[in-house]
Structures are given as C-alpha cells and as structure tokens.
Design an enzyme around this catalytic site. Structure first.
Site, PDB file in Angstrom:
ATOM      1  N   ASP A   1     -55.342  36.723 -18.291  1.00 15.98           N
ATOM      2  CA  ASP A   1     -55.698  37.159 -16.712  1.00 15.98           C
ATOM      3  C   ASP A   1     -55.990  38.717 -17.012  1.00 15.98           C
ATOM      4  O   ASP A   1     -57.013  39.262 -17.091  1.00 15.98           O
ATOM      5  CB  ASP A   1     -54.464  36.555 -15.840  1.00 15.98           C
ATOM      6  CG  ASP A   1     -54.751  36.713 -14.326  1.00 15.98           C
ATOM      7  OD1 ASP A   1     -55.841  37.324 -14.087  1.00 15.98           O
ATOM      8  OD2 ASP A   1     -53.958  36.696 -13.718  1.00 15.98           O
TER       9      ASP A   1
ATOM     10  N   ASP B   1     -49.201  25.609 -16.996  1.00 15.21           N
ATOM     11  CA  ASP B   1     -48.164  24.688 -16.030  1.00 15.21           C
ATOM     12  C   ASP B   1     -48.247  25.332 -14.495  1.00 15.21           C
ATOM     13  O   ASP B   1     -49.107  26.507 -14.262  1.00 15.21           O
ATOM     14  CB  ASP B   1     -46.691  24.967 -16.626  1.00 15.21           C
ATOM     15  CG  ASP B   1     -46.312  26.350 -16.251  1.00 15.21           C
ATOM     16  OD1 ASP B   1     -47.003  27.391 -16.550  1.00 15.21           O
ATOM     17  OD2 ASP B   1     -45.212  26.677 -15.816  1.00 15.21           O
TER      18      ASP B   1
HETATM   19  P1  5GP Z   1     -52.045  38.679 -17.999  1.00 14.61           P
HETATM   20  O1  5GP Z   1     -50.860  39.592 -18.573  1.00 14.61           O
HETATM   21  O2  5GP Z   1     -52.980  38.598 -18.879  1.00 14.61           O
HETATM   22  O3  5GP Z   1     -52.167  39.058 -16.582  1.00 14.61           O
HETATM   23  O4  5GP Z   1     -51.111  37.500 -17.929  1.00 14.61           O
HETATM   24  C1  5GP Z   1     -51.496  36.073 -18.626  1.00 14.61           C
HETATM   25  C2  5GP Z   1     -50.318  34.854 -17.960  1.00 14.61           C
HETATM   26  O5  5GP Z   1     -50.351  34.764 -16.695  1.00 14.61           O
HETATM   27  C3  5GP Z   1     -50.758  33.600 -19.106  1.00 14.61           C
HETATM   28  O6  5GP Z   1     -50.082  33.628 -20.277  1.00 14.61           O
HETATM   29  C4  5GP Z   1     -50.136  32.674 -18.057  1.00 14.61           C
HETATM   30  O7  5GP Z   1     -48.851  32.442 -18.082  1.00 14.61           O
HETATM   31  C5  5GP Z   1     -50.293  33.340 -16.717  1.00 14.61           C
HETATM   32  N1  5GP Z   1     -51.293  32.865 -15.982  1.00 14.61           N
HETATM   33  C6  5GP Z   1     -52.521  33.733 -15.549  1.00 14.61           C
HETATM   34  N2  5GP Z   1     -53.381  32.996 -14.737  1.00 14.61           N
HETATM   35  C7  5GP Z   1     -52.855  31.586 -15.023  1.00 14.61           C
HETATM   36  C8  5GP Z   1     -53.514  30.427 -14.500  1.00 14.61           C
HETATM   37  O8  5GP Z   1     -54.667  30.437 -13.745  1.00 14.61           O
HETATM   38  N3  5GP Z   1     -52.656  29.395 -14.499  1.00 14.61           N
HETATM   39  C9  5GP Z   1     -51.510  29.211 -15.209  1.00 14.61           C
HETATM   40  N4  5GP Z   1     -50.941  28.019 -15.332  1.00 14.61           N
HETATM   41  N5  5GP Z   1     -51.060  30.217 -15.601  1.00 14.61           N
HETATM   42  C10 5GP Z   1     -51.584  31.587 -15.520  1.00 14.61           C
END
Ligand code: 5GP
Length: 183
Positions: free
Chosen positions: A106, A163
């Site tokens: 993300d 999830d």
């Molecule tokens: P980042 O540090 O890249 O912002 O966070 C990534 C983490 O956020 C992923 O491993 C996941 O756990 C969670 N995440 C981000 N977007 C989504 C989404 O659309 N669906 C789900 N289930 N988890 C997400």
C-alpha cells in the site's frame, strides 16, 4: 447455509484462474532470474501465506522458505513505517538471496523497513515479490518492487490470503469490499 464465496458485498477483481496464470508467470520469471543461487523465500505472515504457497510451486529451483510476522504501527489508518517483529526468521539468511513475499503493498512503508531489517542480517541480495500493488506513488517511490502480480485500484481488497478483521483469507479469488461498514 450462506456462502462466503458468493457474498454480495464482494466485487470480483481477479478470479482464481487469473491469479493462477499470473503466479505461474512470476514463478517462471524467478526461475530464470535465480538459477544457481541460494534462494530463500520469506513470507510475511499472515497475508502472504496463500500467494507464497502457490508461488513456490511455480519456481523450479532448489530453495528454502521462512516466515516473519510484523505489526505495522499506524497513525489512524496511515502506516508510520515503524514495525515491530512479532515472529522472527528461524534460520540465518547471511549470504542468501532473499525474495520477500508480500500480499499487498500500500504505502510501502512496512516493506521498506522490513528490507532494512533483512539487510542488517547480512543477506546477499533482497528482492520483493508482491501479489498486489496499490497506486500510492507519493510514499513508496523509494521501494523497488521486483515482481508484482497485479496493480489494483485504491480499494480495500480481500481474499487469496488477504483479510478484513481476520475474515475472507480463504476466498480463492480477490475481491474489493463494496461496503466496508457491512463487513
Ligand atoms: P503498507 O506499509 O504498504 O502501507 O502496508 C501494507 C499492509 O497493509 C499489507 O501487508 C496489508 O496487511 C495491509 N493492507 C493494505 N491494503 C490492504 C487491502 O486493500 N486489503 C487488506 N486486506 N489489507 C491491506
């Protein structure tokens, strides 16, 4: 009995067949990139478990696997980039060629920090394989994603390991949640 797989609050993004075909392509790419190297796949629990289980069976090389569990600190709903290690690796990765398997990137902050942690453990090389990548270019421009299944719209998605409050990891497809208030 109501079906979880035909839940009307879910909008199909990628079918099981589409995912299988794409994961096979990624596996073939990794197989050709990593011939004659010391490959270790590291799964980031829990979301990557389905992706990694399928991906490793598409990589025709000698390899080993390990897992980490981390918790990302969030400021409201935004990731701060700090991570706490909830479960560390079982085996050393010194001199190994590592591919970190993630479910979704993300902001990229979690993986950016995780990569730093893995670098400090002496890996020979570290690459990132993610099933999904969301368009958030502002924050993650410093994170290099080496293998990506699909770039998806900025929606909350579930299934194939991902999830919503612990639910939906068992869906064989990836879907966007239509109404997050009705989870
Ligand atoms: P980042 O540090 O890249 O912002 O966070 C990534 C983490 O956020 C992923 O491993 C996941 O756990 C969670 N995440 C981000 N977007 C989504 C989404 O659309 N669906 C789900 N289930 N988890 C997400």
């Amino acid at each position: 009995m109501t079906s979880e797989f035909t839940n009307p609050n879910l909008d199909l993004l990628y079918s099981a067949e589409q995912i299988k075909a794409r994961v096979a392509e990624l596996g073939a790419e990794i197989t050709s990139d990593y011939a004659v190297r010391n490959l270790v796949l590291i799964g980031v629990l829990k979301g990557s478990c389905v992706f990694m289980a399928d991906l490793m069976r598409e990589i025709d090389l000698k390899l080993s696997i390990d897992f980490m569990a981390v918790s990302s600190y969030k400021d409201g709903t935004v990731s701060t980039g700090d991570v706490e290690i909830l479960k560390d690796l079982t085996n050393p990765i010194r001199e190994k060629d590592v591919i970190v398997c993630e479910d979704i990137v993300d902001t990229g902050l979690t993986l950016f920090r995780l990569t730093e942690i893995l670098e400090s453990k002496g890996a020979n090389s570290i690459k990132i394989a993610t099933l999904l990548d969301k368009p958030e270019p502002r924050v993650k421009k410093e994170l290099k994603i080496d293998y990506c299944g699909f770039q998806i719209p900025n929606k909350f998605v579930v299934g194939y390991g991902l999830d919503a409050a612990g639910r939906y990891r068992n869906l064989p497809f990836i879907a966007a949640v239509k109404n997050p208030d009705k989870l």
